[in-house]
Design an enzyme around this catalytic site. Structure first.
Site, PDB file in Angstrom:
ATOM      1  N   GLY A  76      24.073   2.835 -29.710  1.00 44.37           N
ATOM      2  CA  GLY A  76      24.361   2.136 -28.468  1.00 44.37           C
ATOM      3  C   GLY A  76      25.513   1.194 -28.733  1.00 44.37           C
ATOM      4  O   GLY A  76      25.758   0.822 -29.869  1.00 44.37           O
ATOM      5  N   CYS A  77      26.203   0.789 -27.700  1.00 41.29           N
ATOM      6  CA  CYS A  77      27.355  -0.089 -27.895  1.00 41.29           C
ATOM      7  C   CYS A  77      26.866  -1.502 -28.216  1.00 41.29           C
ATOM      8  O   CYS A  77      27.415  -2.190 -29.052  1.00 41.29           O
ATOM      9  CB  CYS A  77      28.215  -0.093 -26.641  1.00 41.29           C
ATOM     10  SG  CYS A  77      29.717  -1.056 -26.789  1.00 41.29           S
ATOM     11  N   GLN A  78      25.800  -1.919 -27.525  1.00 43.32           N
ATOM     12  CA  GLN A  78      25.321  -3.293 -27.640  1.00 43.32           C
ATOM     13  C   GLN A  78      24.192  -3.441 -28.661  1.00 43.32           C
ATOM     14  O   GLN A  78      24.056  -4.466 -29.286  1.00 43.32           O
ATOM     15  CB  GLN A  78      24.769  -3.754 -26.286  1.00 43.32           C
ATOM     16  CG  GLN A  78      25.713  -3.550 -25.144  1.00 43.32           C
ATOM     17  CD  GLN A  78      26.644  -4.719 -24.989  1.00 43.32           C
ATOM     18  OE1 GLN A  78      26.292  -5.840 -25.310  1.00 43.32           O
ATOM     19  NE2 GLN A  78      27.843  -4.471 -24.528  1.00 43.32           N
ATOM     20  N   SER A  79      23.362  -2.430 -28.748  1.00 42.72           N
ATOM     21  CA  SER A  79      22.187  -2.535 -29.613  1.00 42.72           C
ATOM     22  C   SER A  79      21.855  -1.142 -30.142  1.00 42.72           C
ATOM     23  O   SER A  79      22.305  -0.141 -29.613  1.00 42.72           O
ATOM     24  CB  SER A  79      21.012  -3.101 -28.825  1.00 42.72           C
ATOM     25  OG  SER A  79      20.859  -2.393 -27.606  1.00 42.72           O
TER      26      SER A  79
ATOM     27  N   GLY B   6      25.118   0.961 -21.931  1.00 37.79           N
ATOM     28  CA  GLY B   6      25.446   1.204 -23.335  1.00 37.79           C
ATOM     29  C   GLY B   6      24.430   0.645 -24.308  1.00 37.79           C
ATOM     30  O   GLY B   6      24.777   0.225 -25.401  1.00 37.79           O
TER      31      GLY B   6
END
Lengths: 149, 404
Positions: A59-62, A130
């Site tokens: 994931g982009c954030q987590s 994301g």
């Protein structure tokens, strides 16, 4: 206590229906997010040795990790998930309440978007977030499709 | 003259709205800034009254559009203290850096040559050089950070040598706000014979930039981080270098004469602008710069410094908060972590309270790896933010803490 994916009772003891009913009673965002975070905290995470590249959902954030175990005799797919972020882990627990310990066919047929829309959390499944959650659901569905075929 | 933030704010209509039932506190200016009415009007006016293709000259509207489009280029040239032939329109900073990586780095680098960048670069100022190095056999060298996340200047001087053919550095770090001593570093790199580039994406909205004073070969920035539209950016290039470079893309506009056998190239700056350009974007960016230049920029800078000072003071007093990036010289960016709080959780819980920040690796994965963290929460301030909004951020963070 050692990790056993088949000990995760989410989806059996707590079902998607239970979670939808709980969330219906929580109308302010604080109560809802405390509930989601609490679900995530109760969910057994994956031991570090299972947080490998092949279980990783980017994931982009987590980050999310997904472990699966198929019992062919019972035609049941067991799921375990973990995330480095609390809210994403809680949302992943909600996904498990709907998909864990089900047959691959049932998992394949399940409409996750409708469920998240019903509990008013659909934005978390959106591609723009994301957070890895959407990719995790897609990965579970993909495996289920493969097993059901 | 005292600075009136309320009057300035009133020129940004988007700020006056509720998000999740709370007044919006927009602290994601490092990602993109909001646009003043002057820019919105310029875009609207262009499409309503002027829209036509440029450089065709066959009719009234085309002349008008060309005049505004080339007028915007002159505005950018004046803004940077360059000449208009040295101002290339690009999609943004990323494309601007790619032009230099493609038309300078890949053309000139040889095995054994080096490209020097820093640990805190945005991916846009890493990947194009990395790929150029992979394609040519050159080596990418990276300046490490000191404990306060400023660049290690001793290491920089040790890494710099005659092998350094290109030196590319961020003016200010997008993830941490650290302001780099680019003028001094560029001078040292030039003394070794390197071609120099500054990624100014995080600088131009905060303070005036003079490319002659910096004596840099290339300077890149994006319009949308400078109160202008998205999809438009600028590459300043020193004329002699631009003349010597091959074109980036080929097609219409960038040619002089075309036969089926060969083509010759248009003069600067058109040689680098194949196809119909982003006319509205360029005009909108011109309007943004005109608007910004009409403000008291020293007062804006002082206001931003006051925002950062208040935020830093509150952050230092906040139990369980760790500031990431404590260099003495910073633009108005506060990057931080909360004990036990993943940046993604903190960001989501702030959003629920109407506070917009960015979370994650900020397109600086190598920087985050070097710091051993998954990312940060970044509050990036702009001229229209208020001290009250800084306070709102920390009130919201107090609530976030109760969830973790």
């Amino acid at each position: 206590m050692s990790f056993d994916i088949r000990n995760i009772t989410l989806g059996e003891k707590i079902t998607a229906e239970d979670i939808a009913e709980d969330l219906e009673f929580l109308d302010d965002w604080e109560e809802r997010y405390r509930y989601i975070i609490d679900l995530g905290k109760q969910l057994p995470g994956l031991p570090d040795e299972l947080k490998t590249e092949d279980r990783f959902v980017r994931g982009c954030q987590s980050q999310v990790w997904l472990e699966t175990d198929y019992d062919a005799d019972a035609d049941t797919l067991y799921l375990a998930v973990d995330s480095d972020a609390l809210i994403v882990k809680g949302l992943a627990a909600i996904v498990l309440s709907a998909l864990n310990r089900q047959s691959p066919q049932a998992i394949h047929d399940y409409d996750m978007d409708s469920f998240f829309e019903r509990i008013d959390l659909l934005s978390h499944l959106s591609p723009t977030r994301g957070n890895g959650l959407r990719a995790m659901v897609a990965k579970i569905k993909h495996q289920a499709e493969h097993l059901a075929a | 003259m005292t600075f009136d933030v309320a009057a300035l704010r009133a020129q940004f209509p988007i700020l006056d709205q509720q998000v999740n039932g709370k007044p919006l506190v927009y602290l994601d200016n490092g990602a993109t800034t909001q646009k003043p009415v002057a820019v919105l009007d310029a875009l609207q006016n262009y499409y309503r009254s002027v829209n036509s293709n440029v450089h065709r000259g066959a009719h009234y509207l085309s002349d008008e559009a060309t005049g505004q489009f080339e007028g915007a280029r002159q505005i950018v040239a004046d803004f940077l203290n360059a000449s208009r032939e040295e101002i290339l329109w690009t999609k943004g900073t990323t494309e601007a850096i790619n032009i230099v990586a493609q038309c300078v780095a890949r053309e000139r680098l040889q095995p054994g040559d080096e490209v020097l960048i820093s640990t805190s670069e945005h991916h846009a100022n890493i990947v194009p050089w990395q790929q150029a190095c992979l394609a040519t056999g050159a080596t990418l060298k990276v300046i490490p950070l000191r404990d306060d996340c400023s660049l290690d200047q001793d290491a920089f001087e040790q890494l710099l040598s005659e092998k350094t053919k290109i030196f590319a550095i961020g003016h200010a770090s997008n993830a941490l706000g650290t302001l780099n001593p680019v003028k001094d570093m560029v001078a040292k790199a030039k003394a070794m014979g390197a071609i120099t580039l500054i990624d100014g994406a995080q600088a131009v909205a905060h303070f005036p930039v003079d490319v002659r004073d910096l004596d840099v070969d290339f300077y890149a920035f994006s319009g949308h981080k400078l109160f202008g539209p998205t999809g438009i950016g600028v590459l300043y290039g020193r004329r002699a270098l631009l003349e010597a470079m091959p074109p980036y893309q080929t097609g219409g506009e960038m040619i002089e004469v075309v036969t089926f056998e060969k083509s010759t190239w248009n003069q600067l700056p058109y040689k680098f602008e194949a196809g119909t350009p982003n006319i509205a974007g360029a005009i909108g960016l011109g309007a943004a710069i005109t608007w910004l230049s009409a403000q008291d920029r020293a007062a804006l800078e002082a206001h931003e410094n006051a925002l950062l000072a208040r935020a830093t003071e509150k952050a230092e007093a906040f139990d369980g908060l760790k500031i990431i990036g404590t260099a003495a010289s910073k633009v108005s960016v506060l990057s931080f972590l909360l004990d036990g709080g993943h940046p993604a959780d903190v960001g989501m819980l702030l959003d629920k309270q109407g506070v917009a920040v960015r979370t994650g690796h900020h397109c600086t994965m190598p920087l985050m790896d070097s710091l051993g963290i998954p990312g940060t929460v970044r509050a990036s301030f702009s001229i229209y933010n208020t001290l009250d909004e800084v306070d709102r951020l920390f009130e919201a963070l107090e609530k976030v803490k109760t969830f973790l």
